[in-house]
Write a protein that holds these residues in place. Sequence first.
Motif, PDB file in Angstrom:
ATOM      1  N   THR A 148      -2.501   7.324   2.137  1.00  0.00           N
ATOM      2  CA  THR A 148      -2.340   8.537   3.379  1.00  0.00           C
ATOM      3  C   THR A 148      -1.004   7.882   4.004  1.00  0.00           C
ATOM      4  O   THR A 148       0.015   8.808   4.594  1.00  0.00           O
ATOM      5  CB  THR A 148      -3.465   8.732   4.055  1.00  0.00           C
ATOM      6  OG1 THR A 148      -4.208   9.308   3.041  1.00  0.00           O
ATOM      7  CG2 THR A 148      -2.871  10.120   4.962  1.00  0.00           C
TER       8      THR A 148
ATOM      9  N   VAL B 286       2.799   9.708   4.115  1.00  0.00           N
ATOM     10  CA  VAL B 286       3.376  10.391   5.471  1.00  0.00           C
ATOM     11  C   VAL B 286       4.436   9.522   5.904  1.00  0.00           C
ATOM     12  O   VAL B 286       5.534  10.412   6.199  1.00  0.00           O
ATOM     13  CB  VAL B 286       2.362  10.005   6.546  1.00  0.00           C
ATOM     14  CG1 VAL B 286       2.933  10.680   7.948  1.00  0.00           C
ATOM     15  CG2 VAL B 286       1.016  10.981   6.336  1.00  0.00           C
TER      16      VAL B 286
ATOM     17  N   VAL C 240       6.414  11.565   1.437  1.00  0.00           N
ATOM     18  CA  VAL C 240       6.959  13.052   1.815  1.00  0.00           C
ATOM     19  C   VAL C 240       8.242  13.195   2.547  1.00  0.00           C
ATOM     20  O   VAL C 240       8.991  14.206   2.129  1.00  0.00           O
ATOM     21  CB  VAL C 240       5.728  13.505   2.660  1.00  0.00           C
ATOM     22  CG1 VAL C 240       6.159  14.881   3.361  1.00  0.00           C
ATOM     23  CG2 VAL C 240       4.560  13.515   2.106  1.00  0.00           C
TER      24      VAL C 240
ATOM     25  N   ILE D 100       6.330  20.221   2.499  1.00  0.00           N
ATOM     26  CA  ILE D 100       4.817  20.034   2.849  1.00  0.00           C
ATOM     27  C   ILE D 100       3.773  20.417   1.893  1.00  0.00           C
ATOM     28  O   ILE D 100       2.971  19.724   1.715  1.00  0.00           O
ATOM     29  CB  ILE D 100       4.707  20.487   4.493  1.00  0.00           C
ATOM     30  CG1 ILE D 100       5.509  19.892   5.435  1.00  0.00           C
ATOM     31  CG2 ILE D 100       3.295  20.273   4.994  1.00  0.00           C
ATOM     32  CD1 ILE D 100       5.514  18.418   5.357  1.00  0.00           C
TER      33      ILE D 100
ATOM     34  N   CYS E 181      12.141   8.177   9.979  1.00  0.00           N
ATOM     35  CA  CYS E 181      11.790   7.792   8.430  1.00  0.00           C
ATOM     36  C   CYS E 181      13.043   7.691   7.624  1.00  0.00           C
ATOM     37  O   CYS E 181      12.787   6.955   6.796  1.00  0.00           O
ATOM     38  CB  CYS E 181      10.696   8.721   7.968  1.00  0.00           C
ATOM     39  SG  CYS E 181       9.233   8.877   8.760  1.00  0.00           S
TER      40      CYS E 181
END
Length: 591
Positions: free
Chosen positions: A81, A85, A89, A321, A499
């Motif tokens: 996960t 994240v 993504v 998303i 990010c």
Amino acid sequence: MSEENSLVVADGHPKPGTPVTPNCTTTPVPSMPQTDTRDKWSKKMDFLLSVIGFAVDLGNVWRFPYICYQNGGGAFLIPYTLMAVFGGVPLFYMELALGQFHRTGAIPIWKRICPIFKGIGFAICIIALYVSFYYNTIIAWALFYFYSSFTSTLPWTNCNNPWNTPNCTNYFEKRNVTWTNFSKSPAEEFYTRKVLGIQKSEGLHDVGGVRWQLVLCLFLIFTIVYFSLWKGVKTSGKVVWVTATLPYVVLIILLIRGATLPGAWRGIVFYLRPNWEKLTSTAVWVDAAAQIFFSLGPGFGVLLALASYNPFHNNCYRDAIVTSVVNCLTSFLSGFVIFTVLGYMAEMRDVEVEDVAKDKGPSLLFITYPEAIANMMGSTFFAIIFFLMMITLGLDSTFGGLEAVITAVMDEYPHILAKRREFFVLGLVIVCFLGSLSTLTYGGAYVVKLLEEFGAGCSILAVVFLEAIAVSWFYGIQRFCNDVKAMLGFAPGLFWRVCWVAISPAFLAFIIVSSLLDQPPLMLFDYQYPDWTIYVGYLIGASSFICIPLYMVYKLVWTPGSLKQRLAMCIRPEKTIREQQTDSIGMTSVP
């Protein structure tokens, strides 16, 4: 929108012939390319299903469950996960936004981002070809199984077939059967001796002749691919309504059937039982990062291509998303489908689940799972729908991979290919078919493994790393965020900026370095790849990545001016025709 407003809002610049005020202080939004005649998706759902179909592939069915149980079961969901994240993504979102804003393929898009990195586009196309050489062969294997399933007794149920050997041992017929190191199950011998014919090959130095049955299967696969892609996204967008949704119907049917089998609970417990100590191992985090990256698929040029056919103001943020969550949940669901059956097999063999689940990759899909199906009630029905699911999962990814090449090349050479899409797609499919012939030999499985390991391994990771650097650091994160704001009406928040600038590149660098440092010996069945084949693999990987430095040198050599001027020109986005026209208007309006 009024005619007057449409003169400037469409791309942030006045249209040719519009009066320009010399001392205007507004900062123009970067130009949106001229794409009035560009093909578009018929419906929003066509696009979403195409993206989901590309991202959800065979790897979701076998690789995630295997990686999950191997790396701590339920505890693995934590690094998975986090890597999704902070790494997967954001890169997924970046590619969708780039494709939708610039509305062009993976090669010409670099003229509008950072021209010196245009070699990335060529590298992506070469990697896509390598993937097509082996990935469609796996679909051809599934088609062979699909055809073989139309019988009252599945051919891999017992040892009474011409291709079986004295080592064939069916432990489902009698529980107290003696199993030795030389024993082979009926399903394994069907796969290796009947489907592959691997006993007629001694290795990569002697792959033997071509399996004509597999050639026919692959020919049918590429025929379907051609007629799905030849007219553009309007045809492929309709096909994915079947190929992207059918796997979910089959997965639910198989899950219900698996949950009713004796021993299913053992498989689920083994799948999800958390081993917290595993989280202290670097290898677990590397596997989580690699799994989410190859599952979502940024860097293959597919997301760029598919998003380029969207309306300019489509909400690509929401799409990123939604499709990412669907992809991750599908992987998780597939784990239950696989491990309920593995628990059943462990119960029937009277062994531990880990002894059944040791196989991964094609062995899980073509030996372990079919073996379990063969010993269920209604085995023919479940075999047919299982391999039909595998075929549709594979076709979706093939559609996306080849569409990335088609869009990139056609957008780069529109004056030659704009009205010749059908012929170009036909030529591309023929090249892919001919390139796949080596994987259709008796030793073709060895070639598939080599291409899978090196054709799209570290090379694609390095390509995406450079892509993230080029967009965030050279094109500029502020400019990129302005582009997103021009499309969506709001700019990406601080999380996405951090990010893109730091975390995602670090995420990719982490996978690359770890992959290079940890390279176990390459093996398939009982065959260990000799050193010379590993060197061939390195050459295959380098052959795509080398496009990037070669194009950099070419661009610097052919750009006029001093070295400093050349560098400045090569990292600055080239002006579009619209911007050049605007500049000329502005110059003539100044007294």
